[in-house]
Motif scaffolding. Sequence first.
Motif, mmCIF file in Angstrom:
data_model
loop_
_atom_site.group_PDB
_atom_site.id
_atom_site.type_symbol
_atom_site.label_atom_id
_atom_site.label_comp_id
_atom_site.label_asym_id
_atom_site.label_seq_id
_atom_site.Cartn_x
_atom_site.Cartn_y
_atom_site.Cartn_z
ATOM 1 N N CYS A 24 -46.865 -20.298 29.744
ATOM 2 C CA CYS A 24 -45.886 -18.863 29.675
ATOM 3 C C CYS A 24 -45.954 -18.039 28.624
ATOM 4 C CB CYS A 24 -44.355 -19.685 29.494
ATOM 5 S SG CYS A 24 -44.031 -20.695 27.793
ATOM 6 N N ASP A 25 -45.651 -16.977 28.698
ATOM 7 C CA ASP A 25 -45.797 -16.019 27.643
ATOM 8 C C ASP A 25 -44.670 -15.915 26.715
ATOM 9 O OD1 ASP A 25 -48.174 -14.742 28.720
ATOM 10 O OD2 ASP A 25 -47.094 -13.390 30.171
ATOM 11 N N ILE A 26 -45.020 -16.118 25.421
ATOM 12 C CA ILE A 26 -43.897 -16.294 24.465
ATOM 13 C C ILE A 26 -44.271 -15.336 23.485
ATOM 14 C CG2 ILE A 26 -42.788 -17.555 22.542
ATOM 15 C CD1 ILE A 26 -43.668 -19.997 23.935
ATOM 16 N N THR A 27 -43.128 -14.269 23.197
ATOM 17 C CA THR A 27 -43.183 -13.305 22.389
ATOM 18 C C THR A 27 -41.811 -13.111 21.602
ATOM 19 O OG1 THR A 27 -42.333 -11.724 24.066
ATOM 20 C CG2 THR A 27 -44.695 -11.694 23.986
ATOM 21 N N PRO A 28 -41.951 -12.570 20.190
ATOM 22 C CA PRO A 28 -40.882 -12.404 19.691
ATOM 23 C C PRO A 28 -39.865 -11.293 19.946
ATOM 24 C CG PRO A 28 -42.676 -11.698 18.272
ATOM 25 C CD PRO A 28 -43.034 -12.446 19.543
ATOM 26 N N GLU A 29 -38.586 -11.349 20.164
ATOM 27 C CA GLU A 29 -37.624 -10.263 20.577
ATOM 28 C C GLU A 29 -36.968 -9.743 19.461
ATOM 29 O OE1 GLU A 29 -34.856 -11.365 23.470
ATOM 30 O OE2 GLU A 29 -35.524 -9.636 24.712
ATOM 31 N N TYR A 30 -36.676 -8.341 19.518
ATOM 32 C CA TYR A 30 -35.808 -8.027 18.316
ATOM 33 C C TYR A 30 -34.734 -7.048 18.977
ATOM 34 C CZ TYR A 30 -39.663 -9.507 15.030
ATOM 35 O OH TYR A 30 -40.477 -10.277 14.405
ATOM 36 N N ASP A 31 -33.787 -6.824 18.266
ATOM 37 C CA ASP A 31 -32.826 -5.965 18.408
ATOM 38 C C ASP A 31 -32.269 -5.056 17.359
ATOM 39 O OD1 ASP A 31 -30.860 -4.560 20.204
ATOM 40 O OD2 ASP A 31 -29.705 -6.431 20.433
ATOM 41 N N PHE A 32 -31.844 -3.877 17.663
ATOM 42 C CA PHE A 32 -31.118 -3.050 16.369
ATOM 43 C C PHE A 32 -29.819 -3.035 16.120
ATOM 44 C CE2 PHE A 32 -35.549 -1.369 17.367
ATOM 45 C CZ PHE A 32 -36.071 -1.090 15.958
ATOM 46 N N ILE A 33 -29.477 -3.606 15.257
ATOM 47 C CA ILE A 33 -28.080 -3.656 14.684
ATOM 48 C C ILE A 33 -27.689 -2.646 13.514
ATOM 49 C CG2 ILE A 33 -26.124 -5.218 14.164
ATOM 50 C CD1 ILE A 33 -27.396 -7.384 15.576
ATOM 51 N N LYS A 34 -26.872 -1.868 13.768
ATOM 52 C CA LYS A 34 -26.480 -0.837 12.482
ATOM 53 C C LYS A 34 -27.961 -0.424 11.945
ATOM 54 C CE LYS A 34 -22.091 -2.997 11.205
ATOM 55 N NZ LYS A 34 -21.425 -3.528 10.270
ATOM 56 N N ASN A 35 -28.797 -0.006 12.831
ATOM 57 C CA ASN A 35 -29.989 0.749 12.598
ATOM 58 C C ASN A 35 -31.227 -0.123 11.804
ATOM 59 O OD1 ASN A 35 -29.228 3.426 13.971
ATOM 60 N ND2 ASN A 35 -28.129 3.836 11.876
ATOM 61 N N GLU A 36 -30.772 -1.665 11.997
ATOM 62 C CA GLU A 36 -31.706 -2.529 11.232
ATOM 63 C C GLU A 36 -32.308 -3.333 12.489
ATOM 64 O OE1 GLU A 36 -30.094 -4.728 8.197
ATOM 65 O OE2 GLU A 36 -29.182 -3.307 7.109
ATOM 66 N N ARG A 37 -33.635 -3.473 12.403
ATOM 67 C CA ARG A 37 -34.263 -4.496 13.239
ATOM 68 C C ARG A 37 -34.006 -5.757 13.068
ATOM 69 N NH1 ARG A 37 -40.281 -5.995 13.704
ATOM 70 N NH2 ARG A 37 -40.723 -5.777 15.893
ATOM 71 N N VAL A 38 -33.298 -6.414 14.153
ATOM 72 C CA VAL A 38 -32.825 -7.685 13.691
ATOM 73 C C VAL A 38 -33.543 -8.773 14.780
ATOM 74 C CG1 VAL A 38 -30.849 -9.548 13.649
ATOM 75 C CG2 VAL A 38 -30.728 -7.134 12.971
ATOM 76 N N PHE A 39 -34.202 -9.945 14.216
ATOM 77 C CA PHE A 39 -34.833 -11.041 15.087
ATOM 78 C C PHE A 39 -33.714 -11.505 15.973
ATOM 79 C CE2 PHE A 39 -36.367 -15.398 15.391
ATOM 80 C CZ PHE A 39 -37.199 -15.248 16.215
ATOM 81 N N VAL A 40 -34.145 -11.682 17.261
ATOM 82 C CA VAL A 40 -33.171 -12.397 18.142
ATOM 83 C C VAL A 40 -33.594 -13.624 18.635
ATOM 84 C CG1 VAL A 40 -32.180 -12.325 20.509
ATOM 85 C CG2 VAL A 40 -32.414 -9.996 19.143
ATOM 86 N N GLY A 41 -34.843 -13.799 18.847
ATOM 87 C CA GLY A 41 -35.592 -15.275 19.105
ATOM 88 C C GLY A 41 -36.715 -15.126 19.715
ATOM 89 N N TYR A 42 -37.226 -16.038 20.411
ATOM 90 C CA TYR A 42 -38.618 -16.042 21.096
ATOM 91 C C TYR A 42 -38.410 -15.866 22.718
ATOM 92 C CZ TYR A 42 -41.047 -16.930 16.772
ATOM 93 O OH TYR A 42 -41.520 -16.929 15.614
ATOM 94 N N LYS A 43 -38.884 -14.776 23.079
ATOM 95 C CA LYS A 43 -38.690 -14.724 24.762
ATOM 96 C C LYS A 43 -39.754 -15.390 25.408
ATOM 97 C CE LYS A 43 -37.870 -11.127 28.370
ATOM 98 N NZ LYS A 43 -37.806 -9.721 28.557
ATOM 99 N N TYR A 44 -39.590 -16.347 26.553
ATOM 100 C CA TYR A 44 -40.578 -17.024 27.225
ATOM 101 C C TYR A 44 -40.483 -16.518 28.668
ATOM 102 C CZ TYR A 44 -36.599 -20.270 28.586
ATOM 103 O OH TYR A 44 -35.559 -20.621 29.068
ATOM 104 N N LYS A 45 -41.463 -16.645 29.485
ATOM 105 C CA LYS A 45 -41.681 -16.239 30.627
ATOM 106 C C LYS A 45 -42.889 -16.733 31.227
ATOM 107 C CE LYS A 45 -41.596 -12.146 33.902
ATOM 108 N NZ LYS A 45 -41.670 -10.446 34.049
ATOM 109 N N GLY A 46 -42.643 -17.440 32.576
ATOM 110 C CA GLY A 46 -43.639 -17.874 33.445
ATOM 111 C C GLY A 46 -43.382 -18.006 34.789
ATOM 112 N N THR A 47 -44.351 -18.004 35.670
ATOM 113 C CA THR A 47 -44.150 -17.758 37.294
ATOM 114 C C THR A 47 -44.755 -19.113 37.877
ATOM 115 O OG1 THR A 47 -43.916 -15.570 37.170
ATOM 116 C CG2 THR A 47 -44.065 -16.443 39.191
ATOM 117 N N ILE A 48 -44.109 -19.889 38.627
ATOM 118 C CA ILE A 48 -44.742 -20.837 39.706
ATOM 119 C C ILE A 48 -44.828 -20.032 41.069
ATOM 120 C CG2 ILE A 48 -44.103 -22.851 41.013
ATOM 121 C CD1 ILE A 48 -42.226 -23.655 38.531
#
Length: 214
Positions: free
Chosen positions: A66-90
């Motif tokens: 699977c592809d694992i990439t860090p995911e971020y969001d912007f909260i009150k104009n600040e870049r906040v780490f959300v978690g690691y996003k994973y994705k793969g296809t069978i």
Amino acid sequence: MKRIIKVTGYGEASAKPALTKVEITVKGTEKDFNGALTIYENRCQTLKKGIVELGYASDDVFIPGCDITPEYDFIKNERVFVGYKYKGTIELIFNNNNELLKRISDIVASENEVTEFRISQHLSDEQIRMINEEALALAMDNARYRAALLAVREHARLGEVIYVDSDPRHNMEVTSTYLNDEEGLDTRVIVPVDYNSKAVIVREYVRAHYILEK
């Protein structure tokens, strides 16, 4: 006296695809890298176990990395780490079998976190060879017919073909269904009644040069 004429020809052939391809995409987000990898592998193994129990060969159910990439969001104009996003296809490929497809879709529907489910139909290698040959033969017959009409108009005898350039146009995949888990997977949508009724059409265009003899 000899001269060369140029004509075009058109041929069309069709075939109902013999193969079904199913793509099951598993994705999500976890707080840490190892957790994302573990959850992905567990979810894929659950799906694989259910598919194998249907009689599908275990070696044919390949679980990709699977592809694992860090995911971020912007909260009150600040870049906040959300978690690691994973994705793969069978991916699964089998001879058209609506009953098997329905049972696979039932397994997918029971896995609530599956985010994408895609179905497509494809021609087999043998079908591709045969349909291309048929369309080309029809296009050549059409080109020769047009050349013969020109020969009659010119009061000449139609000679041999000395050059052919072909241009096949087709799409070997004929139908797809995408579903996500926003409202759950509906197997009545996943497997429509007329799923195997569509056909691939190959359109062949040829440019041919013939000799005219007077």
